[in-house]
Motif scaffolding. Sequence first.
Motif, PDB file in Angstrom:
ATOM      1  N   ASN B  86       0.855  -1.190   0.000  1.00  0.00           N
ATOM      2  CA  ASN B  86       0.000   0.000   0.000  1.00  0.00           C
ATOM      3  C   ASN B  86       0.888   1.236   0.000  1.00  0.00           C
ATOM      4  OD1 ASN B  86      -2.762  -1.362   1.081  1.00  0.00           O
ATOM      5  ND2 ASN B  86      -1.051  -2.188   2.254  1.00  0.00           N
ATOM      6  N   ILE B  88       0.885   5.089   0.809  1.00  0.00           N
ATOM      7  CA  ILE B  88       0.096   6.111   1.500  1.00  0.00           C
ATOM      8  C   ILE B  88       0.720   7.452   1.138  1.00  0.00           C
ATOM      9  CG2 ILE B  88      -0.847   6.789   3.758  1.00  0.00           C
ATOM     10  CD1 ILE B  88      -1.281   3.804   3.154  1.00  0.00           C
ATOM     11  N   HIS B 109      -1.887  -1.002  -4.155  1.00  0.00           N
ATOM     12  CA  HIS B 109      -2.909  -0.017  -3.786  1.00  0.00           C
ATOM     13  C   HIS B 109      -2.264   1.332  -3.498  1.00  0.00           C
ATOM     14  CE1 HIS B 109      -4.727   1.404   0.269  1.00  0.00           C
ATOM     15  NE2 HIS B 109      -5.308   2.109  -0.667  1.00  0.00           N
ATOM     16  N   GLN B 111      -3.251   5.039  -1.813  1.00  0.00           N
ATOM     17  CA  GLN B 111      -4.213   5.880  -1.105  1.00  0.00           C
ATOM     18  C   GLN B 111      -3.766   7.331  -1.215  1.00  0.00           C
ATOM     19  OE1 GLN B 111      -4.193   7.206   3.069  1.00  0.00           O
ATOM     20  NE2 GLN B 111      -5.642   5.547   3.423  1.00  0.00           N
ATOM     21  N   LYS B 142      -7.038   5.626 -10.618  1.00  0.00           N
ATOM     22  CA  LYS B 142      -8.168   4.804 -11.062  1.00  0.00           C
ATOM     23  C   LYS B 142      -8.004   4.369 -12.519  1.00  0.00           C
ATOM     24  CE  LYS B 142     -12.915   3.854 -10.558  1.00  0.00           C
ATOM     25  NZ  LYS B 142     -13.948   3.806  -9.545  1.00  0.00           N
ATOM     26  N   TYR B 146      -6.323   0.638 -10.549  1.00  0.00           N
ATOM     27  CA  TYR B 146      -6.387   0.503  -9.093  1.00  0.00           C
ATOM     28  C   TYR B 146      -7.780   0.875  -8.594  1.00  0.00           C
ATOM     29  CZ  TYR B 146      -1.260   0.415  -8.572  1.00  0.00           C
ATOM     30  OH  TYR B 146       0.045   0.085  -8.603  1.00  0.00           O
ATOM     31  N   PRO B 147      -8.150   0.375  -7.405  1.00  0.00           N
ATOM     32  CA  PRO B 147      -9.317   0.975  -6.762  1.00  0.00           C
ATOM     33  C   PRO B 147      -8.931   2.396  -6.344  1.00  0.00           C
ATOM     34  CG  PRO B 147      -8.263  -0.637  -5.286  1.00  0.00           C
ATOM     35  CD  PRO B 147      -7.527  -0.686  -6.596  1.00  0.00           C
ATOM     36  N   TYR B 176     -13.289   3.746  -2.187  1.00  0.00           N
ATOM     37  CA  TYR B 176     -13.269   3.817  -0.724  1.00  0.00           C
ATOM     38  C   TYR B 176     -12.929   5.251  -0.311  1.00  0.00           C
ATOM     39  CZ  TYR B 176     -12.161  -1.241  -1.069  1.00  0.00           C
ATOM     40  OH  TYR B 176     -12.149  -2.571  -1.358  1.00  0.00           O
ATOM     41  N   GLU B 178     -11.938   7.307   3.283  1.00  0.00           N
ATOM     42  CA  GLU B 178     -11.722   7.284   4.724  1.00  0.00           C
ATOM     43  C   GLU B 178     -11.794   8.718   5.240  1.00  0.00           C
ATOM     44  OE1 GLU B 178      -8.304   5.840   7.878  1.00  0.00           O
ATOM     45  OE2 GLU B 178      -8.081   5.301   5.766  1.00  0.00           O
ATOM     46  N   LYS B 221     -17.478   2.823  -0.550  1.00  0.00           N
ATOM     47  CA  LYS B 221     -17.450   2.494   0.876  1.00  0.00           C
ATOM     48  C   LYS B 221     -16.896   3.675   1.655  1.00  0.00           C
ATOM     49  CE  LYS B 221     -17.268  -2.475   1.505  1.00  0.00           C
ATOM     50  NZ  LYS B 221     -16.480  -3.657   1.740  1.00  0.00           N
TER      51      LYS B 221
END
Lengths: 91, 368
Positions: B86, B88, B109, B111, B142, B146-147, B176, B178, B221
């Motif tokens: 991941n 970040i 991934h 973020q 995207k 990737y998500p 997603y 957060e 989400k």
Amino acid sequence: MSQVDFKAVLSLARGYRFQWEESQNNHVLLYPEGMVQLSDTAAAVLSLCNGQRTVEAIVAELEEDYETDGLSEDVISFLEEAQEQGWIQYA
Amino acid sequence: MPKIPSPLWLLAEVTHSCPLQCPYCSNPLQLVPKKDELDTEGWLKVLHQARKLGAAQLGFSGGEPLVRKDLEVLIAEARKLGYYSNLITSGVGMDAARVENFRELGLDHIQVSFQADDATLNDYLAGTNAFQHKLDMARAVKASGYPMVLCFVIHRQNTDRVAQMLDLAAELQADYVELATTQFEGWALANRDHLLPTLEQVREAERVAHQYQEKYKGKMKIFYVVPDYYENRPKACVAGWGRVFIAVAPDGLVLPCHSARSLPDLELHNVRDRDLDWIWYESKAFNYFRGEDWMKEPCRSCDEREKDFGGCHCQAFKLTGDAKNADPTCAKSPHHHLIEQAIDTSRLNPNSSKPLLFRKRQINANLS
């Protein structure tokens, strides 16, 4: 949502990865910042959701592997749950 | 003493350098200077050792991990070793081509964090003009397959805009989102009077988040966590000390939680001197808060001690002076009034007279 299309091809959802984890002695599903430990049967189904098999083919292959028939209902109910969880998608 | 579990999570804080200057940064006030960072070989060793220990999730974090020129080398090795990796990031330091290359190298991934939903507030908080680039990078992520995972760090200065943040996320077709309330560590603790939301703000943000969760069910989400200051029970910090999580700081210091550097008496070790296996199983630091022998009252006899393990030890230390005290966010803590005072201060004095302290960018020398 019991509307599984037997002819549809399944794959894991974007960002999901299925693999064997030696240190946990378990198959796991990995996703952004998370992980699920899978039961043997869940792992058996998910290992076939690789973008190359239809639901029908997955059921047939599992029935052959387990030397049984009539698995369709169990597989469908697992796939519904897996879709609800966002683990799989229809290609 | 029960068997010590293997770690599942490795947080690689590859640098403290960052082109942004967010005043809520969770890095320590004493940032690790660039010259003290582990080199590529050092990080490869960390990746190998942690994977052997059992870590499956890997977070590349910082500072801004994109600052490291060798990030590509680390990503490729992580994939080879079987990590789910991941990134970040603020998005500053990459372009669509670098994203595509990460994808090819096996990064799982990305973020992208935002400071706000509009350019003015975002760029004020970040201390730099980054908003438009972040939008471009979210889209590039995207487009690369990737998500899209977005993180909005929320606090008093932007929490009233949660609806607009979620509208932006929906417009970007995020998978997603957060909504992460600032944890009051590091720079955020120094700026707490500016950043702690009021109770009314927290409840309103929660209401809006739930409304959007319903609206976008099955499409996007949304995660919203009530800040621990308003929960009356502490969070199980890093899912329990020495149970799941291992963090390595830019200089190679191995930490049971990413802010543990500030705690006294732990005897932390550096990966340059000891291997991770020994540090995880044998070191004083990783065993310090394992089990329950260390606990004092009210934790020792509390029926929730197996759920939150006493909460955040760094918070207990910073606010009460003793890391073995219960986390004061717990209403059962004899120090809970410290949290109530902070909440009162933030409610009664919404415009602190202290200047907002922006974190430093590039760190080439020790700060005095």
